[in-house]
Scaffold this motif. Structure first.
Motif, PDB file in Angstrom:
ATOM      1  N   UNK A   1      31.463 -72.395  63.116  1.00  0.00           N
ATOM      2  CA  UNK A   1      32.345 -73.546  63.213  1.00  0.00           C
ATOM      3  C   UNK A   1      33.780 -73.093  62.946  1.00  0.00           C
ATOM      4  N   UNK A   2      34.682 -73.432  63.847  1.00  0.00           N
ATOM      5  CA  UNK A   2      36.092 -73.104  63.676  1.00  0.00           C
ATOM      6  C   UNK A   2      36.735 -74.171  62.806  1.00  0.00           C
ATOM      7  N   UNK A   3      37.374 -73.728  61.726  1.00  0.00           N
ATOM      8  CA  UNK A   3      38.012 -74.662  60.812  1.00  0.00           C
ATOM      9  C   UNK A   3      39.439 -74.960  61.256  1.00  0.00           C
ATOM     10  N   UNK A   4      39.877 -76.174  61.038  1.00  0.00           N
ATOM     11  CA  UNK A   4      41.264 -76.548  61.309  1.00  0.00           C
ATOM     12  C   UNK A   4      42.148 -75.808  60.308  1.00  0.00           C
ATOM     13  N   UNK A   5      43.286 -75.296  60.769  1.00  0.00           N
ATOM     14  CA  UNK A   5      44.206 -74.563  59.906  1.00  0.00           C
ATOM     15  C   UNK A   5      45.468 -75.383  59.680  1.00  0.00           C
ATOM     16  N   UNK A   6      45.835 -75.507  58.415  1.00  0.00           N
ATOM     17  CA  UNK A   6      47.051 -76.209  58.008  1.00  0.00           C
ATOM     18  C   UNK A   6      48.053 -75.159  57.542  1.00  0.00           C
ATOM     19  N   UNK A   7      49.247 -75.161  58.120  1.00  0.00           N
ATOM     20  CA  UNK A   7      50.287 -74.207  57.744  1.00  0.00           C
ATOM     21  C   UNK A   7      51.272 -74.896  56.810  1.00  0.00           C
ATOM     22  N   UNK A   8      51.154 -74.605  55.516  1.00  0.00           N
ATOM     23  CA  UNK A   8      52.029 -75.214  54.519  1.00  0.00           C
ATOM     24  C   UNK A   8      53.013 -74.192  53.950  1.00  0.00           C
ATOM     25  N   UNK A   9      53.200 -73.089  54.666  1.00  0.00           N
ATOM     26  CA  UNK A   9      54.155 -72.080  54.203  1.00  0.00           C
ATOM     27  C   UNK A   9      55.565 -72.647  54.237  1.00  0.00           C
ATOM     28  N   UNK A  10      56.354 -72.271  53.242  1.00  0.00           N
ATOM     29  CA  UNK A  10      57.735 -72.735  53.165  1.00  0.00           C
ATOM     30  C   UNK A  10      57.893 -74.114  52.556  1.00  0.00           C
ATOM     31  N   UNK A  11      56.806 -74.703  52.122  1.00  0.00           N
ATOM     32  CA  UNK A  11      56.856 -76.044  51.526  1.00  0.00           C
ATOM     33  C   UNK A  11      56.565 -75.942  50.037  1.00  0.00           C
ATOM     34  N   UNK A  12      57.244 -76.775  49.264  1.00  0.00           N
ATOM     35  CA  UNK A  12      57.038 -76.745  47.820  1.00  0.00           C
ATOM     36  C   UNK A  12      56.129 -77.893  47.401  1.00  0.00           C
ATOM     37  N   UNK A  13      55.449 -77.700  46.284  1.00  0.00           N
ATOM     38  CA  UNK A  13      54.523 -78.715  45.780  1.00  0.00           C
ATOM     39  C   UNK A  13      55.290 -79.972  45.416  1.00  0.00           C
ATOM     40  N   UNK A  14      54.678 -81.108  45.660  1.00  0.00           N
ATOM     41  CA  UNK A  14      53.266 -81.329  45.947  1.00  0.00           C
ATOM     42  C   UNK A  14      52.928 -81.384  47.439  1.00  0.00           C
ATOM     43  N   UNK A  15      53.873 -81.096  48.326  1.00  0.00           N
ATOM     44  CA  UNK A  15      53.634 -81.269  49.760  1.00  0.00           C
ATOM     45  C   UNK A  15      52.413 -80.508  50.284  1.00  0.00           C
ATOM     46  N   UNK A  16      52.189 -79.218  49.923  1.00  0.00           N
ATOM     47  CA  UNK A  16      50.983 -78.533  50.420  1.00  0.00           C
ATOM     48  C   UNK A  16      49.683 -79.220  49.991  1.00  0.00           C
ATOM     49  N   UNK A  17      49.655 -79.741  48.780  1.00  0.00           N
ATOM     50  CA  UNK A  17      48.454 -80.442  48.306  1.00  0.00           C
ATOM     51  C   UNK A  17      48.258 -81.742  49.084  1.00  0.00           C
ATOM     52  N   UNK A  18      49.334 -82.460  49.330  1.00  0.00           N
ATOM     53  CA  UNK A  18      49.234 -83.708  50.099  1.00  0.00           C
ATOM     54  C   UNK A  18      48.794 -83.432  51.527  1.00  0.00           C
ATOM     55  N   UNK A  19      49.298 -82.358  52.129  1.00  0.00           N
ATOM     56  CA  UNK A  19      48.873 -81.974  53.475  1.00  0.00           C
ATOM     57  C   UNK A  19      47.387 -81.626  53.487  1.00  0.00           C
ATOM     58  N   UNK A  20      46.939 -80.926  52.452  1.00  0.00           N
ATOM     59  CA  UNK A  20      45.528 -80.547  52.337  1.00  0.00           C
ATOM     60  C   UNK A  20      44.653 -81.788  52.172  1.00  0.00           C
ATOM     61  N   UNK A  21      45.075 -82.691  51.315  1.00  0.00           N
ATOM     62  CA  UNK A  21      44.312 -83.929  51.078  1.00  0.00           C
ATOM     63  C   UNK A  21      44.158 -84.720  52.370  1.00  0.00           C
ATOM     64  N   UNK A  22      45.233 -84.841  53.142  1.00  0.00           N
ATOM     65  CA  UNK A  22      45.186 -85.568  54.408  1.00  0.00           C
ATOM     66  C   UNK A  22      44.258 -84.866  55.402  1.00  0.00           C
TER      67      UNK A  22
END
Length: 70
Positions: A1-22
């Protein structure tokens, strides 16, 4: 199964966590998240573990690749 990839590089917390949660809300079986700092890496690991995911972390150059799977 190919997993969806989220690119949160260059972003500061909490944005990467919020992107992951979504993303896990839309892809409940699992996702991959790319981040470029240890704070985001640790916060996403903590979120994944508390949300019932198995979390694997791999370093790729200066980036981290987190794989969250049910």
């Amino acid at each position: 199964m190919k997993l969806k990839t989220i690119d949160a590089r260059g972003r500061s917390c909490p944005e990467p966590v919020l992107m992951t949660k979504k993303a896990v809300a839309l892809n409940s079986e699992g996702i991959q998240v790319l981040v470029d700092n240890t704070t985001a890496c640790e916060n996403i690991k903590r979120f994944g573990s508390h949300s019932g995911y198995k979390v694997e972390v791999a370093e790729k150059g200066e980036d981290f690749v987190l794989t969250l799977k049910k």
